[in-house]
Design an enzyme around this catalytic site. Sequence first.
Site, PDB file in Angstrom:
ATOM      1  N   CYS A  83      30.889  -3.814 -17.317  1.00 40.55           N
ATOM      2  CA  CYS A  83      30.053  -4.463 -16.299  1.00 40.55           C
ATOM      3  C   CYS A  83      28.574  -4.408 -16.701  1.00 40.55           C
ATOM      4  O   CYS A  83      28.195  -4.967 -17.710  1.00 40.55           O
ATOM      5  CB  CYS A  83      30.308  -3.853 -14.922  1.00 40.55           C
ATOM      6  SG  CYS A  83      29.734  -4.938 -13.574  1.00 40.55           S
ATOM      7  N   LYS A 104      26.718 -13.522  -5.307  1.00 35.01           N
ATOM      8  CA  LYS A 104      27.505 -12.498  -5.983  1.00 35.01           C
ATOM      9  C   LYS A 104      28.868 -13.041  -6.407  1.00 35.01           C
ATOM     10  O   LYS A 104      29.562 -13.703  -5.633  1.00 35.01           O
ATOM     11  CB  LYS A 104      27.696 -11.297  -5.056  1.00 35.01           C
ATOM     12  CG  LYS A 104      28.416 -10.121  -5.701  1.00 35.01           C
ATOM     13  CD  LYS A 104      28.492  -8.930  -4.745  1.00 35.01           C
ATOM     14  CE  LYS A 104      29.140  -7.732  -5.423  1.00 35.01           C
ATOM     15  NZ  LYS A 104      29.203  -6.550  -4.523  1.00 35.01           N
ATOM     16  N   SER A 133      32.723  -8.011  -9.813  1.00 36.26           N
ATOM     17  CA  SER A 133      31.827  -7.662  -8.709  1.00 36.26           C
ATOM     18  C   SER A 133      30.423  -7.504  -9.287  1.00 36.26           C
ATOM     19  O   SER A 133      30.027  -6.423  -9.692  1.00 36.26           O
ATOM     20  CB  SER A 133      32.287  -6.367  -8.036  1.00 36.26           C
ATOM     21  OG  SER A 133      31.409  -5.989  -6.998  1.00 36.26           O
ATOM     22  N   HIS A 176      36.051  -5.675 -14.019  1.00 35.50           N
ATOM     23  CA  HIS A 176      36.467  -4.327 -13.620  1.00 35.50           C
ATOM     24  C   HIS A 176      37.983  -4.191 -13.620  1.00 35.50           C
ATOM     25  O   HIS A 176      38.603  -4.004 -12.566  1.00 35.50           O
ATOM     26  CB  HIS A 176      35.926  -4.003 -12.220  1.00 35.50           C
ATOM     27  CG  HIS A 176      34.451  -3.752 -12.192  1.00 35.50           C
ATOM     28  ND1 HIS A 176      33.886  -2.586 -12.658  1.00 35.50           N
ATOM     29  CD2 HIS A 176      33.425  -4.520 -11.752  1.00 35.50           C
ATOM     30  CE1 HIS A 176      32.575  -2.631 -12.506  1.00 35.50           C
ATOM     31  NE2 HIS A 176      32.268  -3.800 -11.964  1.00 35.50           N
ATOM     32  N   GLU A 178      39.494  -1.736 -14.412  1.00 31.33           N
ATOM     33  CA  GLU A 178      39.820  -0.360 -14.038  1.00 31.33           C
ATOM     34  C   GLU A 178      39.918  -0.169 -12.525  1.00 31.33           C
ATOM     35  O   GLU A 178      40.310   0.903 -12.049  1.00 31.33           O
ATOM     36  CB  GLU A 178      38.752   0.606 -14.610  1.00 31.33           C
ATOM     37  CG  GLU A 178      37.486   0.744 -13.785  1.00 31.33           C
ATOM     38  CD  GLU A 178      36.494  -0.414 -13.948  1.00 31.33           C
ATOM     39  OE1 GLU A 178      35.400  -0.349 -13.368  1.00 31.33           O
ATOM     40  OE2 GLU A 178      36.833  -1.392 -14.652  1.00 31.33           O
ATOM     41  N   ARG A 190      32.073  -1.868   2.886  1.00 28.23           N
ATOM     42  CA  ARG A 190      30.831  -1.096   2.763  1.00 28.23           C
ATOM     43  C   ARG A 190      29.619  -1.988   2.986  1.00 28.23           C
ATOM     44  O   ARG A 190      28.723  -1.672   3.790  1.00 28.23           O
ATOM     45  CB  ARG A 190      30.762  -0.455   1.382  1.00 28.23           C
ATOM     46  CG  ARG A 190      29.478   0.318   1.076  1.00 28.23           C
ATOM     47  CD  ARG A 190      29.309   0.484  -0.417  1.00 28.23           C
ATOM     48  NE  ARG A 190      29.118  -0.808  -1.091  1.00 28.23           N
ATOM     49  CZ  ARG A 190      29.265  -1.001  -2.389  1.00 28.23           C
ATOM     50  NH1 ARG A 190      29.623   0.004  -3.170  1.00 28.23           N
ATOM     51  NH2 ARG A 190      29.060  -2.207  -2.922  1.00 28.23           N
TER      52      ARG A 190
END
Length: 277
Positions: A83, A104, A133, A176, A178, A190
């Site tokens: 990232c 985003k 992200s 990502h 992972e 969040r």
Amino acid sequence: NTPLQVELTLMHTRTHKSKNTSEEHLLAFYKTFEEIKDQYFDGMIITGAPVEKMPFEEVEYWKELCLIMRWSKKHVHSTLHICWGAQAGLYYHYGIQKHPLEKKLFGVYEHIADNKKCSLMRGFDDRFYAPHSRHTTISREDVEQVPELEVIASSTKAGIYVVEAIGKRQIFVTGHSEYDPDTLEKEYLRDLNAGLPIEVPKNYYPDDDDSKAPQDVCLEFTGADSLEADTLKVSCYVLDEDHNYELAREEIFTAAEFKIYLKMSIFSTWMVKVEPV
């Protein structure tokens, strides 16, 4: 269980004071660059950080990170950048600048393997899914102008995904893979609860409706008991436009190869039937 034994060393930057990890924890489990600079490593992972909107030179630990990346060329066999870490590595090593996105990039996107013969793509489907992200991106044109770099995987909507330097000494992953299946939801809630501008993650909830439970984008397979066999017949089914599974291909794997395939295909939409041969 694996015959490959991994000895892990965790490192943190001395020039950054963590807001989420206690000093006691860092002292107990992490080392600084000064403590490991004379050692040699088979691999290193440089992770992302929530600083992508800032110019690289304004990040408080940028000089230290540059020192670490320069050191890695002689002390690490292969370095994986993830990232923001991928953006930082491409900028430091090759002068490739990141570019802001209008909004985003957030969700699970379809990718293709641009180089199917690359060992990094072994076990991947021709088309696979991975989460992103981020607020910035890397231009494919900028990467392709550097002879030492090759785009290994990419997405029409998410852009380049995996870039490899000649010799595999440096690998850059912009997404990502992972992530756990619920990580995108945790990030979404969040930011939503904090009143931040955030859209529903793409292709994560059914019909992009966050009132529904996240859809299962992980690989599903039947015949888990067959994994004890030495050789396996693997039938791969993919969802058609009517959301019905149809046979896409069949392959023969050893049990060990298939277990690796499962781990590498965490964000596949394929259902797999496993039978002993």
